[in-house]
Each structure stands twice: as structure tokens, then as C-alpha cells.
Design a protein around this motif. Structure first.
Motif: not given
Ligand SMILES: *Cc1c(COP(=O)(O)O)cnc(C)c1O
Length: 226
Positions: A8-9, A42-44, A47-50, A69-70
Motif C-alpha cells: 500500500i505504501q 490479508k484483509l486484516k 486494516l492494521d496498516s490503516g 471487521f465492520k
């Protein structure tokens, strides 16, 4: 740092660089992380990355992916980017935040009815079949004006246009065409560009609107083939 967070970065740095080179405001470009057929861990990580903006192409799978997650994160935004069957409209309207694939009259009517019923006027995109491909969903460019008028009569909140270009043609031509169609119809926002071609969508970010690029493998890596 996790692989996903790294991806993502890297993507965001690439987006910013292309935007800068074309004098486009980077805050007008939104990365929709396409999480279809990806495992929950991977979804988590995303999410953890913001990251909070995700795309899914099937209603049932999206609910399985995101229902828990929601509950943990009330700022997750989900875009439906795949074909929507009318028997799934009720779930789609209650679960998603944006519907990107309004592609036929029957669906427009069902969405309008259900959104009124649920009191949820979700922002929608009309999917345009820019290459007029017989096997592909979307409104033919020649029918777009009439279709948008019908959507307005139905009080659908159409905020922009979405396309998936033909695989064997230069995507930039289709992105430019989609942008022109949006301008002609007074729409400000576009959804176009995937892992392989987002670099050609960014330079066409609308001046007054938002560009949503839909990136799956570029964020999460290869998908389950199932
Ligand atoms: C799967 C999908 C994407 C993401 O594709 P990648 O090539 O993995 O980036 C984008 N848009 C739509 C409509 C999709 O179905």
C-alpha cells in the motif's frame, strides 16, 4: 511492516509521483483495495496498516469478508465493483457504501426502490461498456444519456462513471473516453484503472472530481483462482 502494508505504501508513493508529474492533487485520487478472493488475514493486514477503502465484486463474499471487521471499525467503506443481481439488491444496499456497477434499467429500478425503502441513498456509478463488447456488462456509450435521465427520474444518486476497458486495447483511450462522457453528462467522478493500468488513469483524474482506482493484486498479491 507486513507485505500488504508495504504494498500500500509503495502504491501510494507511485500514485503521488504520477499525480505530481501531471499537476493533479493527490487527495483527489482514492485507492480502492480490491479484496475479492483474498484470505481474511490479508484483509486484516490492510486494516492494521490503516487502510479503510475496499472493493468487492460479490455481495455474499463481501459480507463474509467484512461483517466482523465492520463491527471493529465503523469507518470501513465498501464499494461494490462487480455485477449485481436484483435478488441481491437488498443486501447490497444495506451492506455497501457505494455501488459502482449500475448497468441496466431493471437494476436501476430495483436499487431505487430498495434505497427508498431502507432510507439509504447510496452514491452510485454507472458502468459504461466503453468498448461496446458483447460479453461485457455496462451501458453502451450511445445509450448513456437516456439511461442517466432515467436514473435521475428514479432519484438514484449517480455521482460518476465506471469502466473496465477491453483487454486488447490501450486503456488510456478508454479512460479518456469515459472522462469525456462524464463531462458531457455533468458528472464529476470516475472509477477506472486497475493494477496493470492505474498509471494511465491517474493523469485523467477529473479536474473537479474524484478518481477511484481499483487495485487488487497490486495490494494483496495473487488471488485464489476459485
Ligand atoms: C478484480 C477487479 C479489479 C482489481 O483487479 P487487479 O488487476 O487485481 O488490480 C478491479 N476492478 C474490477 C471491476 C475487478 O473485478
Amino acid at each position: 511492516m507486513s507485505d500488504i502494508s508495504q504494498n500500500i505504501q509503495t502504491l501510494k508513493a507511485s500514485i503521488d509521483k504520477i499525480a505530481k508529474a501531471h499537476d493533479i492533487k493527490q487527495e483527489h485520487i482514492h485507492l480502492v483495495a480490491v479484496s475479492k478472493r483474498q484470505p481474511l488475514d490479508k484483509l486484516k493486514e490492510a486494516l492494521d496498516s490503516g487502510h479503510r477503502l475496499f472493493g468487492e465484486n460479490r455481495v455474499q463474499e463481501a459480507m463474509e469478508h467484512w461483517v466482523d471487521f465492520k463491527k471493529e471499525h465503523n469507518d470501513i467503506k465498501l464499494h461494490l465493483i462487480g455485477p449485481l443481481q436484483t435478488n441481491k439488491v437488498k443486501d447490497a444496499v444495506s451492506f455497501f457504501d457505494v455501488i459502482e456497477t449500475v448497468d441496466r434499467e431493471k437494476l436501476a429500478k430495483a436499487l431505487s426502490r430498495e434505497m427508498k425503502k431502507q432510507g439509504r441513498a447510496l452514491p452510485c456509478f454507472v458502468q459504461v461498456n466503453t468498448g461496446d463488447e458483447p460479453q461485457k456488462a455496462g451501458i453502451s456509450p450511445k445509450d448513456l444519456g437516456a439511461f442517466l435521465n432515467m436514473c435521475r427520474d428514479l432519484d438514484l444518486n449517480i455521482i460518476g462513471l465506471m469502466c473496465i476497458p477491453p483487454v486488447d486495447e490501450p486503456p488510456a483511450l478508454h479512460f479518456a473516453f469515459l472522462k469525456k462522457l462524464a463531462q458531457e453528462n455533468g458528472l464529476n467522478n470516475l472509477s477506472m484503472g486497475m493494477s496493470a493500468d492505474y498509471d494511465r488513469a491517474i493523469p485523467l483524474c477529473p479536474d473537479k472530481g474524484q478518481l477511484y482506482i481499483r487495485i487488487g493484486t497490486g495490494v494483496f498479491g495473487a488471488r485464489d483462482s476459485a
